[in-house]
Design a protein around this motif. Structure first.
Motif, mmCIF file in Angstrom:
data_model
loop_
_atom_site.group_PDB
_atom_site.id
_atom_site.type_symbol
_atom_site.label_atom_id
_atom_site.label_comp_id
_atom_site.label_asym_id
_atom_site.label_seq_id
_atom_site.Cartn_x
_atom_site.Cartn_y
_atom_site.Cartn_z
ATOM 1 N N GLU A 81 0.740 -0.823 -0.043
ATOM 2 C CA GLU A 81 0.333 -0.460 0.161
ATOM 3 C C GLU A 81 0.560 1.100 -0.063
ATOM 4 O O GLU A 81 0.530 1.736 -0.871
ATOM 5 C CB GLU A 81 -0.955 0.331 1.443
ATOM 6 C CG GLU A 81 -2.545 -1.588 1.445
ATOM 7 C CD GLU A 81 -2.555 -1.585 2.916
ATOM 8 O OE1 GLU A 81 -1.895 -1.575 3.749
ATOM 9 O OE2 GLU A 81 -3.618 -2.512 2.504
ATOM 10 N N SER A 82 1.871 1.652 0.750
ATOM 11 C CA SER A 82 2.570 2.732 0.582
ATOM 12 C C SER A 82 4.258 1.572 1.371
ATOM 13 O O SER A 82 4.427 0.140 1.796
ATOM 14 C CB SER A 82 2.417 3.087 1.258
ATOM 15 O OG SER A 82 2.054 3.064 3.278
ATOM 16 N N ILE A 136 6.180 4.760 -5.175
ATOM 17 C CA ILE A 136 6.612 4.332 -3.907
ATOM 18 C C ILE A 136 7.927 4.988 -3.669
ATOM 19 O O ILE A 136 8.341 5.383 -3.059
ATOM 20 C CB ILE A 136 6.645 3.028 -3.485
ATOM 21 C CG1 ILE A 136 4.675 2.477 -3.199
ATOM 22 C CG2 ILE A 136 7.537 2.981 -1.646
ATOM 23 C CD1 ILE A 136 4.988 1.457 -3.031
ATOM 24 N N HIS A 196 4.630 -1.034 3.255
ATOM 25 C CA HIS A 196 3.194 -1.573 4.688
ATOM 26 C C HIS A 196 2.440 -2.277 3.633
ATOM 27 O O HIS A 196 2.390 -1.952 3.002
ATOM 28 C CB HIS A 196 2.670 0.392 4.661
ATOM 29 C CG HIS A 196 2.689 1.261 5.467
ATOM 30 N ND1 HIS A 196 3.095 1.316 6.979
ATOM 31 C CD2 HIS A 196 4.213 1.706 5.699
ATOM 32 C CE1 HIS A 196 4.366 2.189 7.545
ATOM 33 N NE2 HIS A 196 4.445 2.708 7.438
ATOM 34 N N ARG A 242 8.605 3.638 2.708
ATOM 35 C CA ARG A 242 9.055 4.507 2.847
ATOM 36 C C ARG A 242 10.539 4.112 3.244
ATOM 37 O O ARG A 242 10.969 3.240 3.325
ATOM 38 C CB ARG A 242 8.854 5.268 4.385
ATOM 39 C CG ARG A 242 9.224 4.843 5.122
ATOM 40 C CD ARG A 242 8.554 5.472 6.732
ATOM 41 N NE ARG A 242 8.735 4.775 8.319
ATOM 42 C CZ ARG A 242 9.800 3.858 8.445
ATOM 43 N NH1 ARG A 242 10.731 4.888 8.506
ATOM 44 N NH2 ARG A 242 9.948 3.421 9.533
#
Length: 451
Positions: A178-179, A214, A189, A181
Motif C-alpha cells: 500500500e505504501s 513509492i 506497508h 518509505r
C-alpha cells in the motif's frame, strides 16, 4: 510478517516474472520474500497468455527483450525435464495472407537471422500446404520458424516458486503493498503489516508504475493492453501442427492460432488499450470476430464448438523494450513493461536481475539446485487418470482425478483460490466449464480456498 521480520530482498508481484526472480535469488543464496496482492500467484497479467515459448526471431535486434527471451528459452530447455515441465515441439509459420504481407516476409527472415535464429526459412505456397495442409488456400507463403514451441503457462511459474521456497524463500499472498518509505532500508506497508527489506524489486506487472511511485516518479506509464481469446474444443487439435502466426504490425503481434498443451486450439489475442488495470471484460463482438478470423484461416474450425473464452491484460508502456533498471542509492530494482513475451523471457529477466544485484548490491553464490518437479497437465504426456491404480475422476471434461485436486490443496504452496486450483489441475476448465463438477470440487476443497 511484522516489522521485526527483516529480509534481504522483497519482490513485489507474483506473476511469472516475479516467480522467476524469486527462484533465481533464492538459488543464489538470498532469502527473498515474494509479495503477491492476489490470493494466489499468477492472479494478474500472467494468468492469461498464449502459452508459447518464443525464439526471439522477431524481437527488436539488440534489445534487452531479445537477450532475455533467448536466455530464458535456453534455460527453460535446460531445466524443464528436471522440473517435469512440458514442451510441445510444434514449430511456427508466419503466414502472409495478401501481397503486402508477402512482401514483408524477406524482412522477417532477415531479422530472424540477425537475431541468430538461423534455422528459419522462407517457404512458398506449395511448401506451406505440405506443412499445414488444412490451412486456407488463401495463404500465399510463410516464414518457417522450427524452434517456436507450446508450453504449459501455469506449471512453469509454479515450479519456479516451489524451487524458490525449497531454497529458503517465503511467499506471502493476499499481501498488497500500500505504501512505503526508505531510510537506508525499505519499510513497506502491506495488507499483512509492515515488511522491511534491504532491497525492493518491483515486478508488479499492471501495477508497476503505481508501485514505482513509492520509490520515485515513475518514468513510464502502464496502459494495460487487453487481449481476448477463444478456445476451441479438443477435436480442433487435429487441424494443425504448427503455431500459425500473422505478419506483425508496429503495435501488435496479431492474432495467433495454435494448439495448447491441454489439447485445445487457441485463437487470439486482440489488442485493446484500456485504463482499468484489473478487469478484462470479454466482448461478444470481438469474440465473434476471432471465431470468424480463425475459420477464415483454418476452415475446419467452422464446424467446431468454442469451449471457453477469456481475456487478459498485458502491462504495456509507452516504450517497446523492457524497463529494467537498478537504483543502488535507493536500493531498488525496477522490472516493468514485460508484455506478451514475459513467459519466455522470465528466466532470462531473472538472470539479468541477478546480474544487476551482483553488480550493485552484493555477491551472489549458486547453490546446488533442489528440483521440485510439477504434476503433468500436458495432454501429450501421461496423466494420473491413465495410471495402473484405481482412481476417481472428478472433472470428466479434463479427466482430473480426486488425488490431483487434493494434492493441489496441500503442499508448500496450496491453491489460494478457485483460479489457482484450476491452474494447478485443469479442473472446471473443460467443455462444461465446471457445470457438472464444480460442486464436487468445492466439496473436496471445503473451506481451504475462497471462490
Amino acid at each position: 510478517m511484522t516489522e521485526t521480520n527483516h529480509t534481504q530482498v522483497v519482490i513485489i508481484g507474483g506473476g511469472v516474472v516475479g516467480c522467476a526472480i524469486f527462484r533465481r535469488l533464492a538459488m543464489a543464496g538470498l532469502k527473498p520474500v515474494l509479495l503477491e496482492a492476489g490470493r494466489d500467484i499468477l492472479s494478474g497479467a500472467s494468468k492469461a497468455n498464449s502459452a508459447l515459448l518464443h525464439t526471439g526471431f522477431d524481437a527488436p535486434h539488440g534489445s534487452l527483450e531479445l537477450a532475455c527471451m533467448q536466455q530464458g528459452y535456453r534455460e527453460y530447455l535446460g531445466i524443464r525435464e528436471k522440473l517435469n515441465l512440458p514442451l510441445v515441439k510444434s514449430g511456427a509459420v508466419v503466414v502472409a495472407w495478401n501481397e503486402e504481407e508477402l512482401a514483408k516476409l524477406d524482412g522477417i527472415l532477415a531479422k530472424a537471422h540477425d537475431n541468430n535464429v538461423t534455422d528459419t526459412a522462407r517457404v512458398d505456397r506449395d511448401a506451406l500446404r505440405r506443412l499445414e495442409p488444412l490451412l486456407s488456400p488463401k495463404a500465399l507463403g510463410a516464414v518457417h520458424v522450427p524452434g517456436e514451441h507450446i508450453i504449459d503457462p501455469w506449471s512453469a511459474p509454479l515450479a519456479y516458486v516451489h524451487q524458490g521456497i525449497a531454497h529458503g524463500g517465503i511467499v506471502l499472498r493476499d499481501c498488497k503493498v500500500e505504501s512505503g518509505r526508505f531510510d537506508g532500508i525499505w519499510h513497506l506497508h502491506t495488507a499483512q503489516g509492515v515488511v522491511t527489506a534491504d532491497l525492493v524489486i518491483n515486478a508488479a506487472g499492471n501495477q508497476g508504475d503505481i508501485i514505482e511511485a513509492i520509490n520515485r516518479p515513475a518514468p513510464f506509464k502502464i496502459t494495460p493492453r487487453k487481449g481476448q481469446f477463444v478456445v476451441f474444443d479438443k477435436s480442433a487439435a487435429r487441424l494443425l501442427k504448427a503455431i500459425i502466426l500473422p505478419v506483425p504490425t508496429e503495435r501488435t503481434k496479431g492474432i495467433v492460432i495454435c494448439r495448447t498443451a491441454f489439447g485445445n486450439v487457441l485463437v487470439g489475442p486482440t489488442a485493446e488499450d484500456q485504463e482499468d488495470r484489473i478487469h478484462a471484460e470479454v466482448e461478444q463482438a470481438a469474440l465473434r470476430n476471432l471465431v470468424a478470423r480463425g475459420a477464415e484461416m483454418l476452415p475446419g474450425l467452422a464446424g467446431i464448438d468454442v469451449t471457453a473464452i477469456y481475456a487478459g491484460l498485458r502491462p504495456a508502456t509507452q516504450f517497446k523494450d523492457y524497463q529494467v533498471t537498478a537504483q543502488p542509492d535507493r536500493r531498488w530494482i525496477t522490472v516493468a513493461g514485460i508484455r506478451s513475451t514475459g513467459l519466455t523471457g522470465a528466466l532470462g529477466i531473472a538472470q539479468h536481475v541477478a546480474g544487476l544485484y551482483a553488480t550493485s548490491f552484493g555477491k551472489l553464490t549458486e547453490a546446488e539446485p533442489i528440483w521440485t518437479p510439477m504434476p503433468n497437465l500436458c495432454e501429450e504426456n501421461a496423466r494420473p487418470y491413465q495410471g495402473p491404480l484405481p482412481t476417481e475422476i472428478v472433472c470428466h471434461c479434463e479427466l482430473v482425478t480426486r488425488a490431483e485436486i487434493e494434492d493441489a490443496l496441500g503442499g508448500i504452496l496450496p491453491a489460494g483460490d478457485v483460479g489457482g486450483l484450476k491452474r494447478r489441475t485443469r479442473a472446471m476448465m473443460g467443455r462444461c466449464q465446471g457445470f457438472y463438477c464444480s460442486a464436487q470440487v468445492m466439496a473436496i476443497a471445503g473451506d481451504t480456498i475462497t471462490p
